[in-house]
Design a protein around this motif. Structure first.
Motif, short mmCIF file in Angstrom:
data_model
loop_
_atom_site.label_atom_id
_atom_site.label_comp_id
_atom_site.label_asym_id
_atom_site.label_seq_id
_atom_site.Cartn_x
_atom_site.Cartn_y
_atom_site.Cartn_z
N GLY A 100 0.80 -1.21 0.06
CA GLY A 100 0.12 -0.04 0.07
C GLY A 100 0.67 1.32 0.14
N GLU A 101 2.09 1.51 0.11
CA GLU A 101 2.90 2.49 -0.06
C GLU A 101 2.51 3.41 -1.13
N ALA A 102 2.51 2.77 -2.36
CA ALA A 102 2.15 3.60 -3.53
C ALA A 102 0.89 4.39 -3.33
N THR A 103 0.18 3.60 -2.86
CA THR A 103 -1.50 4.27 -2.56
C THR A 103 -1.53 5.31 -1.70
N LYS A 104 -0.70 4.96 -0.51
CA LYS A 104 -0.42 6.04 0.48
C LYS A 104 0.37 7.29 0.19
N LYS A 105 1.31 7.06 -0.99
CA LYS A 105 1.96 8.11 -1.69
C LYS A 105 0.78 9.04 -2.29
N LYS A 106 0.15 8.44 -3.19
CA LYS A 106 -1.14 9.10 -4.04
C LYS A 106 -1.85 9.80 -2.96
N VAL A 107 -2.28 9.17 -1.93
CA VAL A 107 -3.26 10.07 -0.94
C VAL A 107 -2.64 11.18 -0.37
N GLU A 108 -1.42 11.24 -0.11
CA GLU A 108 -0.59 12.31 0.40
C GLU A 108 -0.58 13.34 -0.31
N GLU A 109 0.00 12.89 -1.81
CA GLU A 109 -0.11 14.00 -2.84
C GLU A 109 -1.40 14.63 -3.14
N TYR A 110 -2.41 13.75 -3.15
CA TYR A 110 -3.67 14.44 -3.42
C TYR A 110 -4.12 15.58 -2.36
N VAL A 111 -4.01 15.13 -1.16
CA VAL A 111 -4.10 15.99 0.04
C VAL A 111 -3.43 17.46 0.08
N VAL A 112 -2.17 17.07 -0.28
CA VAL A 112 -1.28 18.26 -0.54
C VAL A 112 -1.70 19.07 -1.43
N GLU A 113 -1.87 18.56 -2.68
CA GLU A 113 -2.13 19.28 -3.94
C GLU A 113 -3.62 20.08 -3.75
N HIS A 114 -4.51 19.48 -3.00
CA HIS A 114 -5.96 20.03 -2.87
C HIS A 114 -6.19 20.86 -1.64
N ALA A 115 -5.47 20.83 -0.90
CA ALA A 115 -5.36 21.52 0.52
C ALA A 115 -5.38 22.95 0.38
N GLY A 116 -4.50 23.44 -0.57
CA GLY A 116 -4.41 24.80 -0.95
C GLY A 116 -5.54 25.51 -1.48
N ASP A 117 -6.15 24.85 -2.66
CA ASP A 117 -7.51 25.28 -3.35
C ASP A 117 -8.66 25.23 -2.27
N LEU A 118 -8.64 24.25 -1.34
CA LEU A 118 -9.82 24.28 -0.12
C LEU A 118 -9.59 25.45 0.88
N LEU A 119 -8.49 25.57 1.24
CA LEU A 119 -8.06 26.76 2.11
C LEU A 119 -7.70 27.95 1.69
#
Length: 119
Positions: A100-119
């Motif tokens: 699951g490391e690849a999936t965890k990395k994708k989730v982390e990247e998704y959150v980092v990428e979208h956090a700025g747009d949401l806040l």
């Protein structure tokens, strides 16, 4: 329902803790059946917060109700926000060589990428 809408945690004893006036308040999530009541409970205390620790789930980061809350309410208060990704251990249980490391990395990247747009 018999379940409290808000939970407060006071850390004791204050004499041994450097933040004697720290109060953590756990508000209900937005993805529950009673999400309208839960969201209104959260909004009632949001303006008093010095810091918001926003918890999103690794298996469904930034759900639609979370996005709405972040964009419409939390963003307008202009508070400091820390985003925590919960349930990463669920992703670790995935099959495959990397567990699951690849999936965890994708989730982390998704959150980092979208956090700025949401806040």
């Amino acid at each position: 329902t018999g379940v409290p809408a808000l939970t407060q945690l006071h850390l004791l004893p204050p004499s041994k803790f450097p933040f004697s006036d720290l109060c953590l308040i756990d508000t209900p999530g937005t993805n529950a059946i009673l999400s309208l009541q839960h969201t209104s409970s959260t909004l009632r205390i949001l303006h008093d917060a010095d810091l918001i620790v926003f918890v999103t789930s690794a298996d469904r980061p930034f759900s639609e109700s979370e996005k709405t809350l972040l964009q419409t309410s939390i963003k307008s208060y202009r508070k400091r926000v820390v985003i925590v990704i919960n349930k990463m251990d669920v992703l670790e249980r995935q099959q495959g060589e990397d567990h699951g490391e690849a999936t965890k990395k994708k989730v982390e990247e998704y959150v980092v990428e979208h956090a700025g747009d949401l806040l």
